[in-house]
Write an enzyme that holds these catalytic residues in place. Structure first.
Site, PDB file in Angstrom:
ATOM      1  N   LYS A  61       0.831  -1.217   0.000  1.00  0.00           N
ATOM      2  CA  LYS A  61       0.000   0.000   0.000  1.00  0.00           C
ATOM      3  C   LYS A  61       0.864   1.265   0.000  1.00  0.00           C
ATOM      4  O   LYS A  61       0.711   2.137  -0.845  1.00  0.00           O
ATOM      5  CB  LYS A  61      -0.933   0.028   1.224  1.00  0.00           C
ATOM      6  CG  LYS A  61      -1.894  -1.113   1.340  1.00  0.00           C
ATOM      7  CD  LYS A  61      -2.770  -0.981   2.567  1.00  0.00           C
ATOM      8  CE  LYS A  61      -2.020  -0.961   3.883  1.00  0.00           C
ATOM      9  NZ  LYS A  61      -1.302  -2.207   4.215  1.00  0.00           N
ATOM     10  N   SER A  62       1.765   1.364   0.996  1.00  0.00           N
ATOM     11  CA  SER A  62       2.582   2.578   1.140  1.00  0.00           C
ATOM     12  C   SER A  62       3.486   2.763  -0.072  1.00  0.00           C
ATOM     13  O   SER A  62       3.622   3.884  -0.583  1.00  0.00           O
ATOM     14  CB  SER A  62       3.464   2.500   2.395  1.00  0.00           C
ATOM     15  OG  SER A  62       2.665   2.334   3.521  1.00  0.00           O
ATOM     16  N   SER A 129      -7.394  -0.804   6.517  1.00  0.00           N
ATOM     17  CA  SER A 129      -8.861  -0.656   6.437  1.00  0.00           C
ATOM     18  C   SER A 129      -9.511  -2.010   6.155  1.00  0.00           C
ATOM     19  O   SER A 129     -10.044  -2.238   5.070  1.00  0.00           O
ATOM     20  CB  SER A 129      -9.263   0.401   5.405  1.00  0.00           C
ATOM     21  OG  SER A 129      -8.526   0.326   4.212  1.00  0.00           O
TER      22      SER A 129
HETATM   23  N1  PPS Z   1      -2.031  -5.706  15.098  1.00  0.00           N
HETATM   24  C1  PPS Z   1      -1.691  -5.064  13.971  1.00  0.00           C
HETATM   25  N2  PPS Z   1      -2.342  -5.348  12.826  1.00  0.00           N
HETATM   26  C2  PPS Z   1      -2.009  -4.691  11.701  1.00  0.00           C
HETATM   27  N3  PPS Z   1      -1.045  -3.748  11.612  1.00  0.00           N
HETATM   28  C3  PPS Z   1      -0.359  -3.432  12.749  1.00  0.00           C
HETATM   29  C4  PPS Z   1      -0.654  -4.091  13.958  1.00  0.00           C
HETATM   30  N4  PPS Z   1       0.176  -3.574  14.905  1.00  0.00           N
HETATM   31  C5  PPS Z   1       0.943  -2.648  14.309  1.00  0.00           C
HETATM   32  N5  PPS Z   1       0.637  -2.566  13.006  1.00  0.00           N
HETATM   33  C6  PPS Z   1       1.237  -1.560  12.101  1.00  0.00           C
HETATM   34  O1  PPS Z   1       0.204  -0.582  11.873  1.00  0.00           O
HETATM   35  C7  PPS Z   1      -0.034  -0.411  10.496  1.00  0.00           C
HETATM   36  C8  PPS Z   1      -1.534  -0.527  10.179  1.00  0.00           C
HETATM   37  O2  PPS Z   1      -2.199   0.623  10.556  1.00  0.00           O
HETATM   38  P1  PPS Z   1      -3.560   1.012   9.849  1.00  0.00           P
HETATM   39  O3  PPS Z   1      -3.964   2.310  10.443  1.00  0.00           O
HETATM   40  O4  PPS Z   1      -3.384   0.965   8.385  1.00  0.00           O
HETATM   41  O5  PPS Z   1      -4.524  -0.179  10.323  1.00  0.00           O
HETATM   42  S1  PPS Z   1      -6.121  -0.252  10.241  1.00  0.00           S
HETATM   43  O6  PPS Z   1      -6.544   0.300   8.932  1.00  0.00           O
HETATM   44  O7  PPS Z   1      -6.690   0.517  11.331  1.00  0.00           O
HETATM   45  O8  PPS Z   1      -6.448  -1.676  10.371  1.00  0.00           O
HETATM   46  C9  PPS Z   1       0.688  -1.513   9.766  1.00  0.00           C
HETATM   47  O9  PPS Z   1       1.275  -0.850   8.673  1.00  0.00           O
HETATM   48  P2  PPS Z   1       1.358  -1.493   7.229  1.00  0.00           P
HETATM   49  O10 PPS Z   1       2.323  -2.631   7.384  1.00  0.00           O
HETATM   50  O11 PPS Z   1       1.905  -0.366   6.410  1.00  0.00           O
HETATM   51  O12 PPS Z   1       0.000  -1.928   6.795  1.00  0.00           O
HETATM   52  C10 PPS Z   1       1.686  -2.062  10.759  1.00  0.00           C
HETATM   53  O13 PPS Z   1       2.945  -1.493  10.526  1.00  0.00           O
HETATM   54  N1  ADP Z   2       5.161  -4.661  -7.042  1.00  0.00           N
HETATM   55  C1  ADP Z   2       5.321  -4.221  -5.791  1.00  0.00           C
HETATM   56  N2  ADP Z   2       4.503  -3.278  -5.301  1.00  0.00           N
HETATM   57  C2  ADP Z   2       4.652  -2.823  -4.024  1.00  0.00           C
HETATM   58  N3  ADP Z   2       5.595  -3.253  -3.165  1.00  0.00           N
HETATM   59  C3  ADP Z   2       6.460  -4.196  -3.610  1.00  0.00           C
HETATM   60  C4  ADP Z   2       6.353  -4.721  -4.928  1.00  0.00           C
HETATM   61  N4  ADP Z   2       7.321  -5.635  -5.087  1.00  0.00           N
HETATM   62  C5  ADP Z   2       8.008  -5.674  -3.918  1.00  0.00           C
HETATM   63  N5  ADP Z   2       7.515  -4.807  -3.016  1.00  0.00           N
HETATM   64  C6  ADP Z   2       8.044  -4.584  -1.642  1.00  0.00           C
HETATM   65  O1  ADP Z   2       7.038  -4.976  -0.711  1.00  0.00           O
HETATM   66  C7  ADP Z   2       7.133  -4.172   0.463  1.00  0.00           C
HETATM   67  C8  ADP Z   2       5.760  -3.554   0.723  1.00  0.00           C
HETATM   68  O2  ADP Z   2       5.803  -2.794   1.905  1.00  0.00           O
HETATM   69  P1  ADP Z   2       4.825  -1.596   2.194  1.00  0.00           P
HETATM   70  O3  ADP Z   2       4.696  -0.725   1.008  1.00  0.00           O
HETATM   71  O4  ADP Z   2       5.286  -0.960   3.472  1.00  0.00           O
HETATM   72  O5  ADP Z   2       3.445  -2.370   2.416  1.00  0.00           O
HETATM   73  P2  ADP Z   2       2.178  -1.894   3.267  1.00  0.00           P
HETATM   74  O6  ADP Z   2       2.150  -0.405   3.258  1.00  0.00           O
HETATM   75  O7  ADP Z   2       1.013  -2.505   2.577  1.00  0.00           O
HETATM   76  O8  ADP Z   2       2.411  -2.457   4.638  1.00  0.00           O
HETATM   77  C9  ADP Z   2       8.200  -3.135   0.222  1.00  0.00           C
HETATM   78  O9  ADP Z   2       9.400  -3.584   0.803  1.00  0.00           O
HETATM   79  C10 ADP Z   2       8.318  -3.126  -1.315  1.00  0.00           C
HETATM   80  O10 ADP Z   2       9.596  -2.740  -1.771  1.00  0.00           O
END
Ligand code: PPS
Ligand code: ADP
Length: 233
Positions: A61-62, A129
């Protein structure tokens, strides 16, 4: 003087007038702004909307939202990026990961996104979400075509293999509770506007898929693309 008066007469009415909300502050009155939403949009040269990225942790996502935001910025669009981790450091720093807190997290982000859209921006949001109802609530908060659901569809095994923050390892070890995909639910989008499969293509290709959707569906006007072309000459 005429111009001044006519611009003042197009005041910005409350965008909440058709929405039922639990209102705990009954003594507040909506204040109409002098600059209307239409005037703000006209100044941008593109249509405002929220690109709502949803998917598992580590799905991308990010990464994709960031790449899209950069592409749009380079096209001359007015943009803003809201990322889950960042927003949880400030505005939503009081919320955890219970279902109730996730619902409130998304509700607040929905409201913030609505404000940015009102200002005429193309907003990208990157939040897990996990619940259909909450994403639909944000969709309802916005006008038709202003909510674009972008499903970052990456299999759990791939997310776990990537594990960019080491969180899956901790969740499997029981060190993090309620982790999405492990012991907390993720409800699949039913009909997302954009379906991105990050395990099958590069980050660049994923970002271009999203931007192409905006171009094909008339969000970004040719003047933005022409601007980019001339800046590349
Ligand atoms: N229990 C748990 N479950 C999921 N994720 C966790 C949890 N604890 C910490 N994290 C970290 O928080 C990021 C998710 O936050 P969000 O605000 O996107 O979550 S939500 O939409 O309210 O479900 C998520 O970031 P992303 O990895 O970028 O998705 C995690 O880094
Ligand atoms: N096609 C792709 N699109 C997005 N991320 C990718 C892809 N291929 C590899 N990745 C890697 O996957 C990881 C995704 O992490 P991140 O963007 O933080 O995910 P999220 O925000 O959903 O937690 C990163 O390390 C990114 O470099």
């Amino acid at each position: 003087m005429d111009i001044f008066m006519s611009s003042l007469s197009k005041t910005s009415a409350s965008p909440y007038q058709d929405i039922e909300v639990e209102d705990k502050s009954s003594d507040v009155v909506w204040h109409n702004a002098s600059v209307s939403h239409e005037q703000r949009v006209a100044a941008q040269g593109h249509k405002p909307a929220v690109l709502w990225f949803t998917g598992l942790s580590g799905s991308g996502k990010s990464t994709v939202a960031n790449a899209v935001d950069k592409l749009l910025y380079d096209l001359g669009c007015k943009t803003y990026l809201l990322d889950g981790d960042n927003v949880r450091h400030g505005l939503n720093g009081d919320l955890g990961f219970s279902d109730k807190d996730r619902v409130e997290n998304i509700r607040r982000i929905g409201e913030v996104s609505k404000l940015f859209v009102d200002a005429g921006l193309l907003v990208s949001t990157a939040f897990i979400s996990p619940f259909v109802a909450d994403r639909d609530l944000v969709r309802q908060l916005l006008a038709d075509k202003q909510f674009i659901e972008v499903f970052i569809d990456t299999p759990l095994e791939v997310c776990e293999e990537r594990d960019p923050k080491g969180l899956y390892k901790k969740a499997r070890a029981g060190e993090i509770k309620n982790f999405t995909g492990i012991d907390s639910a993720y409800e699949l989008p039913k009909l997302p506007e954009i379906h991105v499969k990050t395990a099958e293509k590069s980050i660049k290709a994923c970002a271009e898929q999203v931007v192409n959707y905006l171009i094909v569906n008339g969000y970004i006007q040719s003047k933005n693309r022409a601007k980019k072309a001339s800046s590349c000459e």
